[in-house]
Scaffold this motif. Structure first.
Motif, short mmCIF file in Angstrom:
data_model
loop_
_atom_site.label_atom_id
_atom_site.label_comp_id
_atom_site.label_asym_id
_atom_site.label_seq_id
_atom_site.Cartn_x
_atom_site.Cartn_y
_atom_site.Cartn_z
N ARG A 122 -19.14 6.24 -6.48
CA ARG A 122 -18.80 7.24 -5.87
C ARG A 122 -18.55 8.38 -6.73
N GLU A 181 -15.92 -0.69 -7.24
CA GLU A 181 -16.30 0.29 -6.43
C GLU A 181 -16.32 1.80 -7.26
N TYR A 182 -15.42 1.88 -8.01
CA TYR A 182 -15.26 3.21 -8.91
C TYR A 182 -16.39 4.02 -9.18
N ARG A 183 -17.45 3.55 -9.95
CA ARG A 183 -18.69 4.12 -10.50
C ARG A 183 -19.55 4.26 -9.41
N ALA A 217 -16.83 0.03 -15.21
CA ALA A 217 -15.99 1.32 -14.65
C ALA A 217 -15.61 2.05 -15.87
N TYR A 271 -1.67 -2.26 -8.84
CA TYR A 271 -1.31 -1.47 -7.66
C TYR A 271 0.50 -1.57 -7.74
N LEU A 274 -5.22 6.66 -14.31
CA LEU A 274 -5.99 5.95 -13.54
C LEU A 274 -6.18 4.57 -14.05
N SER A 289 -16.54 11.11 -8.20
CA SER A 289 -14.90 11.33 -8.68
C SER A 289 -14.68 12.27 -9.48
N THR A 343 -3.24 6.50 -9.88
CA THR A 343 -4.36 6.13 -8.83
C THR A 343 -4.84 4.88 -9.29
N GLU A 369 -7.92 2.09 -8.92
CA GLU A 369 -9.19 1.89 -8.32
C GLU A 369 -9.74 0.53 -8.57
N LEU A 387 -8.04 0.95 -13.54
CA LEU A 387 -9.14 0.38 -13.18
C LEU A 387 -8.91 -1.42 -13.54
N SER A 445 -6.11 -5.97 -10.46
CA SER A 445 -5.69 -4.81 -9.42
C SER A 445 -4.39 -4.79 -8.80
#
Length: 607
Positions: A331, A327-329, A356, A306, A294, A333, A321, A323, A296, A302
């Motif tokens: 939602r 935004e990550y924290r 995050a 990617y 993951l 997960s 993945t 993230e 972050l 970012s």
């Protein structure tokens, strides 16, 4: 974002404060100010605009104790009354960060008779400390008690005219370090601000509070428990943060990329093999159990993540993945304790990425890796493993050499993961290591294309919009190119996977919409050619960055610039260089402030 400089010494510290603020200009700001302990009162000078204006306004000021600040507006518009330092009675305060409970503090203090003259959250700190001083006259204790009531992120520095020669500083969530020397003691948001007086740095931890005088430093926790923090000798040189013969720091940093990559990749040295230990002594054991990665990160970082996703899945066979950290924290997960959490940040203090990372750890994900350019930063200290990119100081707000060195670090991670998973043949490993060693030379060859890129920039610098296209691992490079263009030239730019053209963006294409395409000679080139034909058929003007052996002919409305060589998996590192130069020269044509674009900050230390 924002910058603090504080000094207590045996001689006039005003030039030190001003020079320190100049070194922090890269962080982004809209106003500046300083306050010193004068003969009869606190002397304060503030200005909206550049530090040079503050320097002129404070030319006659002299003192041995003082604080200074560059402000990036959060609470209240940029204007002199909102500029730091803020005063209350005999004290003055500068502050980085955001105080989340400032409204309740403001109401409480207003009821006690304190008058607020600004719209900032910081002024509540000044009045709170002044209120506490009525019952606790010692400045150090008063600031410590005040900090216990603050909710949010902060780095603060406080002086009191009634207690000359002393500065009290505190840190919680916003970077702050001390500089110690025989001639005085100092504090700042960044080591670069203090290299003029010392290379001996003490990095404060969250919850630390320190008192400085000309000949002494004392550090405790907020509960009063004394602590000692080690002194680090900064490896940063004053010359490294000088502009030299370049027009802008961004140009300087673009051309420093061969050296930055060479320094970052020096860790592989003359070896024919790569070992997990480059990420830390425990890396071998920790990575063996990893079944997912993951990443972050925010902004440019970012985009490096990617890109790495393509490498990690194609070469190492490890699912990945990426993230957006902001935004990550927010939602729900699914936690995976066998997941490696990779936090990427140039400064290592990016508030969203740090938050995050902490959220991921709170979910039981303890396998963590920091990829960062600052060894002593918060993100590095909070991760089990780390890789320090040796890009050197990056002053320009638009990141360049930090991005390419992050990509180099992530490719090393890919090779290590492939080796751990028994997916890296010895011959392939040797080939990749040779390509990494040759990378600085390959980047130098791309930099030689600057004159041609400058011509391109002049052709579309007057446009309002631009579209960037890429496919596969070069799609994130298109994203980065679009980000660079909008950051410093203010041309609206979007990036899309080229295959998505017919799913919407093609509606925007006409003669006034330049389309920039990243077109390496890889397995997706033929499909990309078809996408370019779609643009050409709609009257769009194409600017194509191709490889030397890409069979894309130049024609009316199709401009081709060929990179010297195709570089396989590492091609994204080469192809981002001309996009950086394109953005830089477009900004020059438009006359924007290249190194300090409006509304942006280099180090985003607030949410």
């Amino acid at each position: 974002m924002c910058g603090i400089v504080a000094a207590a010494a045996g001689n006039n510290i005003v030039p030190v404060l001003v020079e320190g603020l100049k070194k922090l200009e890269y962080r982004g700001y809209d106003s500046a100010g300083l306050a010193v302990i004068g003969a009869g009162a606190i002397e304060r000078v503030r200005s909206v605009g550049r530090v040079a204006e503050l320097e002129t306004a404070s030319a006659c000021t002299q003192a041995v104790t003082g604080i200074a600040h560059t402000r990036w507006a959060t609470h209240g518009v940029p204007c002199e009354r909102n500029a730091h330092p803020h005063v209350s009675g005999s004290i003055a305060v500068v502050h980085n960060g955001i105080i989340e409970n400032y409204e309740s503090l403001r109401s409480e203090l207003t009821a006690q008779g304190y008058v607020f003259t600004s719209d900032t959250d910081t002024e509540s700190i000044a009045h709170l400390v002044q209120a506490i001083l009525k019952s606790e006259p010692d400045l150090f204790k008063a600031v410590r008690l005040a900090c216990q009531r603050l909710v949010g992120a902060y780095a603060i520095a406080v002086i009191d005219h009634a207690q000359p020669g002393r500065i009290v500083v505190a840190r919680e969530g916003s970077p702050l370090l001390l500089g110690v020397s025989d001639s005085g003691n100092y504090a700042a948001s960044d080591a670069s601000a203090l290299l003029q007086v010392t290379r001996n740095m003490v990095y404060l931890e969250n919850g630390d509070i320190a008192e400085l005088s000309a000949d002494q430093v004392r550090i405790t926790r907020l509960d009063g428990t004394p602590v000692e923090r080690p002194v680090h000798v900064s490896q940063l040189s004053a010359a490294a943060v000088e502009l030299g013969n370049y027009r802008h720091y961004m140009q300087k940093e673009i051309f420093e990329q061969p050296e930055a990559l060479a320094n970052t990749l020096e860790i592989v040295g003359g070896s024919k093999t790569i070992q997990p230990g480059i990420f830390g002594a425990e890396a071998g054991n920790l990575l063996a159990d990893v079944d997912h990665i993951l990443i972050l990160a925010c902004g440019t970082s970012s985009h490096s993540g990617y890109t790495a996703r393509y490498w990690l899945e194609a070469i190492a066979g490890v699912p990945c993945t990426v993230e957006i950290a902001s935004e990550y924290r927010y939602r729900t997960s699914v936690a995976n304790p066998r997941q490696l959490v990779v936090a990427i940040s140039q400064s290592g203090e990016t508030a969203d990425t740090l938050a995050a990372l902490r959220h991921a750890k709170s979910l039981g994900q303890s396998k963590t890796l920091a990829i960062c350019n600052v060894p002593e930063s918060a993100i590095v200290r909070e991760c089990a493993l780390r890789f320090i990119t040796r890009a050197g100081p990056e002053i320009g707000v638009a990141s360049t050499k930090a991005f390419t060195t992050q990509l180099a670090a992530l490719f090393l991670l890919t090779l290590v993961m492939a080796k751990v998973k028994n997916r890296l043949a010895q011959e392939q490993e040797s080939t990749f290591i040779d390509q990494l060693r040759h990378l600085p030379v390959a980047v130098n060859k791309v930099l030689e294309l600057e004159d041609e890129i400058e011509v391109w920039a002049k052709r579309f610098a007057d446009k309002q919009h631009a579209l960037f296209l890429g496919r596969g691992r070069h799609y994130p490079i298109a994203l980065e190119g679009a980000l660079k263009l909008k950051e410093i030239s203010y041309i609206h730019a979007e990036a899309y996977p080229a295959g998505e053209l017919k799913h919407g963006p093609l509606a925007l294409v006409d003669a006034n919409m330049p389309v920039i395409s990243v077109a390496p000679n890889d397995q997706l080139l033929d499909k990309l050619k078809s996408n370019l034909k779609e643009v050409q058929a709609r009257g769009g003007e194409l600017y194509v960055f191709a490889d030397a052996d890409s069979e894309i002919p130049e024609s009316e409305g199709v401009h081709i610039l060929r990179l010297p060589e195709h570089y396989g998996e590492l091609s994204p590192i080469l192809h981002v260089i001309p996009l950086q130069l394109l953005s830089y020269h477009a900004a020059l044509v438009k006359g924007t402030d290249v190194d300090k674009p409006r509304n942006l900050a280099k180090s985003v230390t607030v949410e």
